[in-house]
Design a protein around this motif. Structure first.
Motif, PDB file in Angstrom:
ATOM      1  N   PRO A 137       0.803  -1.221   0.000  1.00 40.13           N
ATOM      2  CA  PRO A 137       0.000   0.000   0.000  1.00 40.13           C
ATOM      3  C   PRO A 137       0.839   1.276   0.000  1.00 40.13           C
ATOM      4  O   PRO A 137       0.504   2.251  -0.682  1.00 40.13           O
ATOM      5  N   THR A 138       1.949   1.281   0.748  1.00 46.15           N
ATOM      6  CA  THR A 138       2.824   2.458   0.743  1.00 46.15           C
ATOM      7  C   THR A 138       3.409   2.695  -0.643  1.00 46.15           C
ATOM      8  O   THR A 138       3.438   3.839  -1.133  1.00 46.15           O
ATOM      9  N   GLN A 139       3.873   1.629  -1.301  1.00 42.50           N
ATOM     10  CA  GLN A 139       4.400   1.773  -2.657  1.00 42.50           C
ATOM     11  C   GLN A 139       3.329   2.268  -3.615  1.00 42.50           C
ATOM     12  O   GLN A 139       3.619   3.052  -4.529  1.00 42.50           O
ATOM     13  N   LEU A 140       2.102   1.813  -3.420  1.00 41.12           N
ATOM     14  CA  LEU A 140       0.997   2.278  -4.267  1.00 41.12           C
ATOM     15  C   LEU A 140       0.899   3.800  -4.230  1.00 41.12           C
ATOM     16  O   LEU A 140       0.818   4.459  -5.273  1.00 41.12           O
ATOM     17  N   LEU A 141       0.898   4.379  -3.035  1.00 42.91           N
ATOM     18  CA  LEU A 141       0.810   5.835  -2.924  1.00 42.91           C
ATOM     19  C   LEU A 141       1.991   6.512  -3.609  1.00 42.91           C
ATOM     20  O   LEU A 141       1.810   7.489  -4.353  1.00 42.91           O
ATOM     21  N   LEU A 142       3.203   6.007  -3.375  1.00 42.92           N
ATOM     22  CA  LEU A 142       4.391   6.632  -3.944  1.00 42.92           C
ATOM     23  C   LEU A 142       4.411   6.512  -5.468  1.00 42.92           C
ATOM     24  O   LEU A 142       4.807   7.450  -6.167  1.00 42.92           O
ATOM     25  N   HIS A 143       3.971   5.371  -5.998  1.00 42.67           N
ATOM     26  CA  HIS A 143       3.927   5.199  -7.443  1.00 42.67           C
ATOM     27  C   HIS A 143       2.893   6.141  -8.070  1.00 42.67           C
ATOM     28  O   HIS A 143       3.135   6.725  -9.136  1.00 42.67           O
ATOM     29  N   TYR A 144       1.737   6.274  -7.407  1.00 46.20           N
ATOM     30  CA  TYR A 144       0.704   7.164  -7.952  1.00 46.20           C
ATOM     31  C   TYR A 144       1.173   8.616  -7.908  1.00 46.20           C
ATOM     32  O   TYR A 144       0.912   9.381  -8.837  1.00 46.20           O
ATOM     33  N   VAL A 145       1.874   9.005  -6.851  1.00 46.93           N
ATOM     34  CA  VAL A 145       2.450  10.343  -6.777  1.00 46.93           C
ATOM     35  C   VAL A 145       3.367  10.585  -7.961  1.00 46.93           C
ATOM     36  O   VAL A 145       3.322  11.649  -8.605  1.00 46.93           O
ATOM     37  N   THR A 193       3.018  17.271  -5.966  1.00 49.40           N
ATOM     38  CA  THR A 193       2.183  16.313  -5.245  1.00 49.40           C
ATOM     39  C   THR A 193       3.064  15.359  -4.457  1.00 49.40           C
ATOM     40  O   THR A 193       4.106  14.912  -4.949  1.00 49.40           O
ATOM     41  N   GLU A 194       2.651  15.048  -3.226  1.00 48.41           N
ATOM     42  CA  GLU A 194       3.412  14.142  -2.378  1.00 48.41           C
ATOM     43  C   GLU A 194       2.474  13.396  -1.448  1.00 48.41           C
ATOM     44  O   GLU A 194       1.348  13.853  -1.184  1.00 48.41           O
ATOM     45  N   ALA A 195       2.912  12.240  -0.967  1.00 47.70           N
ATOM     46  CA  ALA A 195       2.173  11.519   0.062  1.00 47.70           C
ATOM     47  C   ALA A 195       2.464  12.163   1.411  1.00 47.70           C
ATOM     48  O   ALA A 195       3.587  12.586   1.670  1.00 47.70           O
ATOM     49  N   ILE A 196       1.450  12.265   2.256  1.00 39.69           N
ATOM     50  CA  ILE A 196       1.638  12.907   3.557  1.00 39.69           C
ATOM     51  C   ILE A 196       1.379  11.893   4.673  1.00 39.69           C
ATOM     52  O   ILE A 196       0.903  10.787   4.439  1.00 39.69           O
ATOM     53  N   ASP A 197       1.689  12.315   5.880  1.00 41.78           N
ATOM     54  CA  ASP A 197       1.651  11.430   7.038  1.00 41.78           C
ATOM     55  C   ASP A 197       0.224  11.274   7.554  1.00 41.78           C
ATOM     56  O   ASP A 197      -0.172  11.895   8.547  1.00 41.78           O
ATOM     57  N   GLN A 218      -1.440  18.043  -2.783  1.00 43.86           N
ATOM     58  CA  GLN A 218      -0.986  18.770  -3.969  1.00 43.86           C
ATOM     59  C   GLN A 218      -0.878  20.254  -3.617  1.00 43.86           C
ATOM     60  O   GLN A 218      -1.836  20.861  -3.150  1.00 43.86           O
ATOM     61  N   THR A 219       0.320  20.791  -3.814  1.00 40.98           N
ATOM     62  CA  THR A 219       0.577  22.204  -3.546  1.00 40.98           C
ATOM     63  C   THR A 219       0.686  22.947  -4.867  1.00 40.98           C
ATOM     64  O   THR A 219       1.495  22.585  -5.726  1.00 40.98           O
ATOM     65  N   GLU A 220      -0.130  23.955  -5.014  1.00 37.84           N
ATOM     66  CA  GLU A 220      -0.093  24.806  -6.206  1.00 37.84           C
ATOM     67  C   GLU A 220       0.525  26.152  -5.840  1.00 37.84           C
ATOM     68  O   GLU A 220       0.132  26.766  -4.856  1.00 37.84           O
ATOM     69  N   ARG A 221       1.505  26.577  -6.636  1.00 44.02           N
ATOM     70  CA  ARG A 221       2.054  27.925  -6.497  1.00 44.02           C
ATOM     71  C   ARG A 221       1.634  28.751  -7.710  1.00 44.02           C
ATOM     72  O   ARG A 221       1.897  28.370  -8.848  1.00 44.02           O
ATOM     73  N   VAL A 222       0.983  29.858  -7.435  1.00 42.51           N
ATOM     74  CA  VAL A 222       0.587  30.806  -8.475  1.00 42.51           C
ATOM     75  C   VAL A 222       1.314  32.107  -8.189  1.00 42.51           C
ATOM     76  O   VAL A 222       1.103  32.723  -7.145  1.00 42.51           O
ATOM     77  N   ALA A 223       2.197  32.505  -9.098  1.00 41.63           N
ATOM     78  CA  ALA A 223       3.044  33.672  -8.856  1.00 41.63           C
ATOM     79  C   ALA A 223       3.170  34.511 -10.122  1.00 41.63           C
ATOM     80  O   ALA A 223       3.228  33.966 -11.233  1.00 41.63           O
ATOM     81  N   PRO A 224       3.213  35.853  -9.974  1.00 43.68           N
ATOM     82  CA  PRO A 224       3.381  36.724 -11.151  1.00 43.68           C
ATOM     83  C   PRO A 224       4.768  36.554 -11.765  1.00 43.68           C
ATOM     84  O   PRO A 224       5.753  36.330 -11.058  1.00 43.68           O
ATOM     85  N   LEU A 225       4.816  36.646 -13.087  1.00 49.49           N
ATOM     86  CA  LEU A 225       6.082  36.496 -13.797  1.00 49.49           C
ATOM     87  C   LEU A 225       6.697  37.836 -14.176  1.00 49.49           C
ATOM     88  O   LEU A 225       7.874  37.888 -14.538  1.00 49.49           O
TER      89      LEU A 225
END
Length: 289
Positions: A137-145, A193-197, A218-225
Protein backbone atom coordinates in the motif's frame (compact mmCIF):
# COMPACT_ATOMS: atom_id res chain seq x y z
CA UNK A 1 -22.76 6.24 11.61
CA UNK A 2 -25.90 7.79 13.07
CA UNK A 3 -23.82 9.20 15.93
CA UNK A 4 -21.07 10.34 13.55
CA UNK A 5 -23.54 12.02 11.20
CA UNK A 6 -25.35 13.74 14.09
CA UNK A 7 -22.06 15.16 15.39
CA UNK A 8 -21.10 16.39 11.91
CA UNK A 9 -24.46 18.11 11.45
CA UNK A 10 -23.97 19.89 14.78
CA UNK A 11 -20.43 20.95 13.85
CA UNK A 12 -21.53 22.13 10.41
CA UNK A 13 -24.22 24.25 12.03
CA UNK A 14 -21.70 25.82 14.42
CA UNK A 15 -18.84 25.84 11.84
CA UNK A 16 -16.75 24.37 14.66
CA UNK A 17 -13.88 21.91 14.28
CA UNK A 18 -13.92 21.41 18.06
CA UNK A 19 -17.45 20.06 17.78
CA UNK A 20 -16.27 17.55 15.19
CA UNK A 21 -13.55 16.15 17.43
CA UNK A 22 -15.61 13.58 19.38
CA UNK A 23 -16.53 11.73 16.18
CA UNK A 24 -14.14 12.83 13.38
CA UNK A 25 -10.39 12.53 13.03
CA UNK A 26 -7.75 12.94 10.31
CA UNK A 27 -7.79 13.21 7.38
CA UNK A 28 -11.48 14.20 7.34
CA UNK A 29 -10.99 16.63 10.23
CA UNK A 30 -8.67 18.83 8.15
CA UNK A 31 -10.96 18.50 5.13
CA UNK A 32 -13.79 20.28 6.97
CA UNK A 33 -11.74 22.97 8.74
CA UNK A 34 -11.17 25.23 5.72
CA UNK A 35 -14.79 25.13 4.50
CA UNK A 36 -15.81 26.32 7.97
CA UNK A 37 -13.40 29.27 7.73
CA UNK A 38 -14.54 30.10 4.21
CA UNK A 39 -18.21 29.89 5.14
CA UNK A 40 -17.66 32.30 8.02
CA UNK A 41 -16.10 34.77 5.57
CA UNK A 42 -18.74 34.25 2.89
CA UNK A 43 -21.80 32.07 3.68
CA UNK A 44 -22.36 31.38 -0.03
CA UNK A 45 -18.79 30.27 -0.74
CA UNK A 46 -18.24 27.32 1.60
CA UNK A 47 -18.87 23.80 0.27
CA UNK A 48 -19.28 20.89 2.66
CA UNK A 49 -19.59 17.25 1.67
CA UNK A 50 -22.68 15.88 3.43
CA UNK A 51 -22.02 12.74 5.50
CA UNK A 52 -25.32 10.85 5.84
CA UNK A 53 -25.84 7.94 8.21
CA UNK A 54 -27.97 5.84 5.88
CA UNK A 55 -28.62 3.87 3.78
CA UNK A 56 -25.58 1.68 4.46
CA UNK A 57 -25.24 -0.69 1.52
CA UNK A 58 -22.04 -2.46 2.48
CA UNK A 59 -20.17 -3.11 5.74
CA UNK A 60 -16.73 -4.73 5.95
CA UNK A 61 -15.38 -4.91 9.50
CA UNK A 62 -11.76 -5.64 10.22
CA UNK A 63 -10.99 -9.23 11.18
CA UNK A 64 -9.57 -8.71 14.65
CA UNK A 65 -10.13 -9.41 18.31
CA UNK A 66 -8.01 -6.46 19.45
CA UNK A 67 -7.87 -2.68 19.15
CA UNK A 68 -7.56 -0.31 17.38
CA UNK A 69 -10.08 -1.64 14.85
CA UNK A 70 -11.57 -0.18 11.67
CA UNK A 71 -14.69 -0.73 9.59
CA UNK A 72 -15.13 0.04 5.89
CA UNK A 73 -18.57 0.88 4.54
CA UNK A 74 -20.49 2.23 1.56
CA UNK A 75 -23.38 4.67 2.02
CA UNK A 76 -25.46 4.80 -1.13
CA UNK A 77 -28.95 6.25 -1.60
CA UNK A 78 -30.30 4.40 -4.62
CA UNK A 79 -33.51 6.45 -4.56
CA UNK A 80 -31.72 9.83 -4.83
CA UNK A 81 -29.59 9.59 -7.96
CA UNK A 82 -28.13 13.05 -7.31
CA UNK A 83 -26.71 12.08 -3.92
CA UNK A 84 -23.06 10.97 -4.01
CA UNK A 85 -22.20 7.47 -2.91
CA UNK A 86 -19.63 7.51 -0.12
CA UNK A 87 -16.95 5.10 0.98
CA UNK A 88 -16.21 5.64 4.66
CA UNK A 89 -13.86 4.26 7.29
CA UNK A 90 -14.57 4.51 11.01
CA UNK A 91 -11.94 3.62 13.60
CA UNK A 92 -12.13 2.72 17.29
CA UNK A 93 -8.95 3.13 19.32
CA UNK A 94 -9.99 1.22 22.47
CA UNK A 95 -13.01 -0.88 23.55
CA UNK A 96 -14.61 2.14 25.25
CA UNK A 97 -13.72 4.80 22.68
CA UNK A 98 -16.07 6.44 20.22
CA UNK A 99 -15.79 5.22 16.67
CA UNK A 100 -14.42 8.15 14.66
CA UNK A 101 -14.75 8.88 10.97
CA UNK A 102 -11.32 8.86 9.31
CA UNK A 103 -11.96 8.66 5.56
CA UNK A 104 -14.99 9.87 3.56
CA UNK A 105 -14.51 9.45 -0.19
CA UNK A 106 -16.99 10.08 -3.02
CA UNK A 107 -17.18 7.04 -5.26
CA UNK A 108 -16.79 7.52 -9.01
CA UNK A 109 -20.04 7.32 -11.00
CA UNK A 110 -20.92 3.76 -12.09
CA UNK A 111 -17.87 2.48 -10.23
CA UNK A 112 -17.40 -1.27 -10.01
CA UNK A 113 -16.14 -2.32 -6.62
CA UNK A 114 -14.13 -5.52 -6.25
CA UNK A 115 -15.73 -8.44 -4.45
CA UNK A 116 -15.37 -7.91 -0.71
CA UNK A 117 -15.77 -10.37 2.18
CA UNK A 118 -19.12 -10.55 3.93
CA UNK A 119 -19.84 -8.55 7.05
CA UNK A 120 -19.96 -11.75 9.13
CA UNK A 121 -16.53 -12.84 7.90
CA UNK A 122 -14.84 -9.43 7.79
CA UNK A 123 -11.59 -8.55 6.02
CA UNK A 124 -7.97 -8.64 7.05
CA UNK A 125 -6.57 -5.14 7.52
CA UNK A 126 -3.20 -5.10 5.79
CA UNK A 127 -0.09 -3.32 6.98
CA UNK A 128 1.09 -0.36 4.93
CA UNK A 129 4.22 -2.34 4.04
CA UNK A 130 2.33 -5.60 3.35
CA UNK A 131 3.93 -8.06 0.90
CA UNK A 132 0.61 -9.83 0.27
CA UNK A 133 -0.39 -7.64 -2.68
CA UNK A 134 1.28 -6.84 -6.00
CA UNK A 135 2.96 -3.83 -4.43
CA UNK A 136 2.61 -2.66 -0.84
CA UNK A 137 0.00 0.00 0.00
CA UNK A 138 2.82 2.46 0.74
CA UNK A 139 4.40 1.77 -2.66
CA UNK A 140 1.00 2.28 -4.27
CA UNK A 141 0.81 5.84 -2.92
CA UNK A 142 4.39 6.63 -3.94
CA UNK A 143 3.93 5.20 -7.44
CA UNK A 144 0.70 7.16 -7.95
CA UNK A 145 2.45 10.34 -6.78
CA UNK A 146 5.13 9.76 -9.39
CA UNK A 147 2.49 9.28 -12.10
CA UNK A 148 0.65 12.43 -11.03
CA UNK A 149 3.87 14.47 -11.16
CA UNK A 150 5.35 12.98 -14.35
CA UNK A 151 2.38 11.56 -16.25
CA UNK A 152 3.16 8.99 -18.92
CA UNK A 153 6.88 9.67 -18.42
CA UNK A 154 6.68 7.95 -15.03
CA UNK A 155 8.07 4.40 -14.98
CA UNK A 156 4.95 3.42 -13.00
CA UNK A 157 2.38 4.77 -15.49
CA UNK A 158 1.66 1.29 -16.85
CA UNK A 159 0.53 0.07 -13.44
CA UNK A 160 -2.58 2.29 -13.43
CA UNK A 161 -5.77 2.50 -15.49
CA UNK A 162 -5.06 6.11 -16.48
CA UNK A 163 -7.37 6.13 -19.51
CA UNK A 164 -10.40 6.07 -17.19
CA UNK A 165 -8.83 7.88 -14.23
CA UNK A 166 -10.73 11.16 -13.80
CA UNK A 167 -8.61 12.11 -10.79
CA UNK A 168 -5.36 11.89 -12.76
CA UNK A 169 -6.94 14.03 -15.47
CA UNK A 170 -7.45 16.74 -12.80
CA UNK A 171 -4.06 16.42 -11.08
CA UNK A 172 -1.62 15.33 -13.77
CA UNK A 173 0.67 17.25 -16.17
CA UNK A 174 -2.05 17.75 -18.81
CA UNK A 175 -4.29 19.44 -16.23
CA UNK A 176 -1.38 21.66 -15.15
CA UNK A 177 -0.81 22.74 -18.76
CA UNK A 178 -4.47 23.73 -19.09
CA UNK A 179 -4.29 25.59 -15.78
CA UNK A 180 -1.22 27.51 -16.97
CA UNK A 181 -2.95 28.32 -20.25
CA UNK A 182 -5.90 29.82 -18.37
CA UNK A 183 -3.55 32.30 -16.64
CA UNK A 184 -1.73 33.40 -19.78
CA UNK A 185 1.86 34.62 -19.81
CA UNK A 186 1.80 37.00 -16.85
CA UNK A 187 1.32 34.36 -14.15
CA UNK A 188 3.25 31.12 -13.60
CA UNK A 189 1.67 27.99 -12.11
CA UNK A 190 3.50 25.00 -10.65
CA UNK A 191 2.19 21.88 -8.93
CA UNK A 192 3.88 19.45 -6.55
CA UNK A 193 2.18 16.31 -5.25
CA UNK A 194 3.41 14.14 -2.38
CA UNK A 195 2.17 11.52 0.06
CA UNK A 196 1.64 12.91 3.56
CA UNK A 197 1.65 11.43 7.04
CA UNK A 198 -1.88 10.08 7.29
CA UNK A 199 -2.87 6.51 8.07
CA UNK A 200 -2.95 4.25 5.03
CA UNK A 201 -5.94 1.92 5.36
CA UNK A 202 -5.93 -1.32 3.37
CA UNK A 203 -8.46 -4.17 3.52
CA UNK A 204 -8.09 -7.46 1.68
CA UNK A 205 -10.64 -8.24 -1.02
CA UNK A 206 -12.23 -11.60 -1.82
CA UNK A 207 -9.85 -12.05 -4.78
CA UNK A 208 -6.67 -11.58 -2.67
CA UNK A 209 -6.26 -7.99 -3.78
CA UNK A 210 -6.91 -4.94 -1.59
CA UNK A 211 -8.83 -1.73 -1.33
CA UNK A 212 -6.48 1.01 -0.19
CA UNK A 213 -7.21 4.46 1.20
CA UNK A 214 -4.49 7.08 1.47
CA UNK A 215 -3.97 10.83 1.36
CA UNK A 216 -1.92 12.89 -1.08
CA UNK A 217 -1.18 16.61 -0.87
CA UNK A 218 -0.99 18.77 -3.97
CA UNK A 219 0.58 22.20 -3.55
CA UNK A 220 -0.09 24.81 -6.21
CA UNK A 221 2.05 27.93 -6.50
CA UNK A 222 0.59 30.81 -8.47
CA UNK A 223 3.04 33.67 -8.86
CA UNK A 224 3.38 36.72 -11.15
CA UNK A 225 6.08 36.50 -13.80
CA UNK A 226 6.40 40.21 -14.46
CA UNK A 227 7.71 42.88 -12.13
CA UNK A 228 4.91 44.94 -10.63
CA UNK A 229 2.24 42.39 -11.47
CA UNK A 230 -0.05 40.90 -8.82
CA UNK A 231 -2.13 37.77 -8.37
CA UNK A 232 -5.71 38.15 -7.18
CA UNK A 233 -6.94 35.74 -4.52
CA UNK A 234 -10.11 33.68 -4.62
CA UNK A 235 -12.71 33.93 -1.86
CA UNK A 236 -11.26 30.86 -0.14
CA UNK A 237 -7.65 32.05 -0.31
CA UNK A 238 -8.71 35.49 0.91
CA UNK A 239 -10.44 33.88 3.90
CA UNK A 240 -7.24 32.03 4.81
CA UNK A 241 -4.63 34.71 4.08
CA UNK A 242 -6.63 37.94 4.62
CA UNK A 243 -5.10 39.15 1.32
CA UNK A 244 -7.04 40.18 -1.77
CA UNK A 245 -3.91 40.05 -3.95
CA UNK A 246 -0.17 39.47 -3.79
CA UNK A 247 2.84 40.62 -5.79
CA UNK A 248 4.76 37.44 -4.87
CA UNK A 249 1.95 34.90 -5.29
CA UNK A 250 0.22 32.23 -3.23
CA UNK A 251 0.94 28.63 -2.21
CA UNK A 252 -2.25 26.57 -1.89
CA UNK A 253 -2.39 23.08 -0.34
CA UNK A 254 -5.13 20.60 -1.19
CA UNK A 255 -5.42 17.14 0.37
CA UNK A 256 -6.85 14.32 -1.70
CA UNK A 257 -8.30 11.27 0.03
CA UNK A 258 -8.20 8.43 -2.50
CA UNK A 259 -9.68 4.93 -2.65
CA UNK A 260 -7.84 2.50 -4.95
CA UNK A 261 -8.34 -1.11 -5.94
CA UNK A 262 -5.00 -2.89 -5.82
CA UNK A 263 -5.18 -6.22 -7.71
CA UNK A 264 -3.71 -9.46 -6.41
CA UNK A 265 -0.24 -10.75 -7.11
CA UNK A 266 -0.20 -12.26 -10.61
CA UNK A 267 -3.31 -10.40 -11.80
CA UNK A 268 -3.12 -8.58 -15.14
CA UNK A 269 -5.65 -5.95 -14.01
CA UNK A 270 -4.53 -2.34 -13.62
CA UNK A 271 -4.71 -0.44 -10.34
CA UNK A 272 -7.90 1.64 -10.39
CA UNK A 273 -9.02 4.79 -8.56
CA UNK A 274 -12.49 3.98 -7.20
CA UNK A 275 -13.20 7.38 -5.66
CA UNK A 276 -11.70 10.43 -4.05
CA UNK A 277 -12.36 13.64 -2.11
CA UNK A 278 -10.37 16.78 -2.98
CA UNK A 279 -10.19 19.41 -0.24
CA UNK A 280 -8.43 22.74 0.21
CA UNK A 281 -6.56 22.63 3.53
CA UNK A 282 -4.21 25.64 3.60
CA UNK A 283 -3.11 28.77 1.75
CA UNK A 284 -0.38 31.33 2.35
CA UNK A 285 1.53 34.04 0.56
CA UNK A 286 4.75 32.80 -1.04
CA UNK A 287 7.59 33.08 1.49
CA UNK A 288 5.27 32.90 4.53
CA UNK A 289 5.72 29.28 5.58
Amino acid sequence: MARVAKQIVAADGELSVDTLDPRVTEPTLSARRVPYLVTRADPDAGALLPIPATPIRLVVPQQTATWPRSVFGIIQDEQDLEAPSLAVVVRQETPRSNYKLTYAVVLNPQVQLPDLPSATLGAAKLRADSKLTRISPTQLLLHYVDVVNDGLDSPFAGEFALATDTLHSQMGPEALALRQESFGETVGVTWKTEAIDREIVAFSTADAGAIVLGTLRQTERVAPLQSGAAVNSSIAIRALTKLSQSTVGFDVDSDVQILWYLPAVGSEESIRVLGYAYNLVAAREVGNE
